[in-house]
Design a protein around this motif. Structure first.
Motif, PDB file in Angstrom:
ATOM      1  N   PRO A   1       0.783  -1.229   0.000  1.00 52.47           N
ATOM      2  CA  PRO A   1       0.000   0.000   0.000  1.00 52.47           C
ATOM      3  C   PRO A   1       0.818   1.284   0.000  1.00 52.47           C
ATOM      4  O   PRO A   1       0.277   2.353  -0.224  1.00 52.47           O
ATOM      5  CB  PRO A   1      -0.812  -0.106   1.295  1.00 52.47           C
ATOM      6  CG  PRO A   1       0.039  -0.938   2.190  1.00 52.47           C
ATOM      7  CD  PRO A   1       0.744  -1.917   1.305  1.00 52.47           C
TER       8      PRO A   1
ATOM      9  N   CYS B   1      -6.207   1.410  -9.593  1.00 51.92           N
ATOM     10  CA  CYS B   1      -5.764   1.354  -8.209  1.00 51.92           C
ATOM     11  C   CYS B   1      -6.412   2.504  -7.457  1.00 51.92           C
ATOM     12  O   CYS B   1      -6.175   3.675  -7.766  1.00 51.92           O
ATOM     13  CB  CYS B   1      -4.240   1.459  -8.108  1.00 51.92           C
ATOM     14  SG  CYS B   1      -3.630   1.617  -6.401  1.00 51.92           S
TER      15      CYS B   1
ATOM     16  N   GLU C   1      -6.526   4.529  -4.158  1.00 52.40           N
ATOM     17  CA  GLU C   1      -5.590   4.775  -3.055  1.00 52.40           C
ATOM     18  C   GLU C   1      -6.232   5.705  -2.034  1.00 52.40           C
ATOM     19  O   GLU C   1      -6.705   6.788  -2.390  1.00 52.40           O
ATOM     20  CB  GLU C   1      -4.304   5.401  -3.615  1.00 52.40           C
ATOM     21  CG  GLU C   1      -3.187   5.520  -2.626  1.00 52.40           C
ATOM     22  CD  GLU C   1      -1.908   5.996  -3.291  1.00 52.40           C
ATOM     23  OE1 GLU C   1      -1.155   5.148  -3.797  1.00 52.40           O
ATOM     24  OE2 GLU C   1      -1.677   7.219  -3.328  1.00 52.40           O
TER      25      GLU C   1
ATOM     26  N   LYS D   1      -2.940   3.408   5.339  1.00 56.17           N
ATOM     27  CA  LYS D   1      -3.068   3.491   3.895  1.00 56.17           C
ATOM     28  C   LYS D   1      -3.697   2.225   3.342  1.00 56.17           C
ATOM     29  O   LYS D   1      -3.462   1.131   3.850  1.00 56.17           O
ATOM     30  CB  LYS D   1      -1.696   3.717   3.255  1.00 56.17           C
ATOM     31  CG  LYS D   1      -1.077   5.045   3.655  1.00 56.17           C
ATOM     32  CD  LYS D   1       0.269   5.264   2.998  1.00 56.17           C
ATOM     33  CE  LYS D   1       0.843   6.607   3.419  1.00 56.17           C
ATOM     34  NZ  LYS D   1       2.170   6.832   2.821  1.00 56.17           N
TER      35      LYS D   1
ATOM     36  N   ARG E   1      -4.766   0.405  -0.555  1.00 50.33           N
ATOM     37  CA  ARG E   1      -4.832   0.399  -2.014  1.00 50.33           C
ATOM     38  C   ARG E   1      -5.740  -0.741  -2.440  1.00 50.33           C
ATOM     39  O   ARG E   1      -5.517  -1.890  -2.072  1.00 50.33           O
ATOM     40  CB  ARG E   1      -3.447   0.217  -2.637  1.00 50.33           C
ATOM     41  CG  ARG E   1      -2.640   1.509  -2.698  1.00 50.33           C
ATOM     42  CD  ARG E   1      -1.270   1.288  -3.302  1.00 50.33           C
ATOM     43  NE  ARG E   1      -0.575   2.564  -3.453  1.00 50.33           N
ATOM     44  CZ  ARG E   1       0.742   2.673  -3.599  1.00 50.33           C
ATOM     45  NH1 ARG E   1       1.501   1.576  -3.606  1.00 50.33           N
ATOM     46  NH2 ARG E   1       1.298   3.857  -3.736  1.00 50.33           N
TER      47      ARG E   1
END
Length: 198
Positions: A27, A127, A129, A136, A138
């Motif tokens: 991530p 992706c 994010e 974090k 993803r």
């Protein structure tokens, strides 16, 4: 359990790439070559939605279904892009071509964008994010395709956005999508002991 598990996506990005581009290894690392950031989008438009379909069997003896099974699954990514670029137009229209045209009668050259014809839409990898402080995430989508019509409004008092609507595609290898969370997200740590047997 508590407030530390509440997630507020203070930062968000959407990356796209040709199908088959190397995915990031986690991530946090820098996105590999081939991925591009779609740029600015409105803060209230970033949405993810799943849409499973079910069939069911009913019996005369019950007012409820006695069995239900899933027959289909679907997922979509939605975001309203603020930046008008060639990459944005291609993402929103599912492809297309651009050419520089010089008028035959003279004058300044201009750019001509042509949306894809039927059967000409391209697939992309995506992706999603998200970050909340040090946490974090993803969400990786190996294959997606723009499958909806493009509806725009051109108001004098607000920016005109490009509605990006992508549908997740499946395949015979790997998951249609998966999430990667960093170690700051302790609530997602795999259990060290198996769950108790009922």
């Amino acid at each position: 359990m508590g407030a530390e598990n509440v997630f507020i996506p203070q930062q968000a990005r959407l990356w796209l790439a040709p199908v088959g581009t190397t995915a990031p290894d986690g991530p946090a690392p820098t996105m590999p070559d081939g991925w591009y950031d779609v740029g600015l989008f409105t803060p209230d438009s970033y949405n993810w939605k799943t849409d499973p379909k079910f069939e069911e069997t009913r019996a005369h003896q019950s007012n409820y279904a006695v069995r239900r099974w899933q027959t289909e699954d679907a997922a979509t990514i939605e975001v309203n892009l603020l930046e008008w670029t060639l990459s944005s137009f291609r993402a929103v229209y599912g492809g297309g071509t651009i050419e520089k045209v010089t008028p035959s009668g003279g004058g300044a050259a201009y750019y001509k964008f042509t949306p894809p014809s039927i059967g000409g839409r391209t697939e992309v990898a995506a992706c999603i994010e998200l970050a909340d402080g040090t946490r974090k995430l993803r969400r990786m989508v190996p294959r997606a395709q723009q499958v909806e019509g493009v509806e725009q409004s051109f108001e004098k008092t607000s920016a005109s956005t490009l509605p990006l609507r992508m549908s997740v595609l499946g395949g015979d290898i790997g998951a249609p999508y998966y999430d990667m969370m960093n170690g700051e997200w302790a609530a997602f740590a795999p259990p060290t002991t198996p769950p108790p047997t009922p």
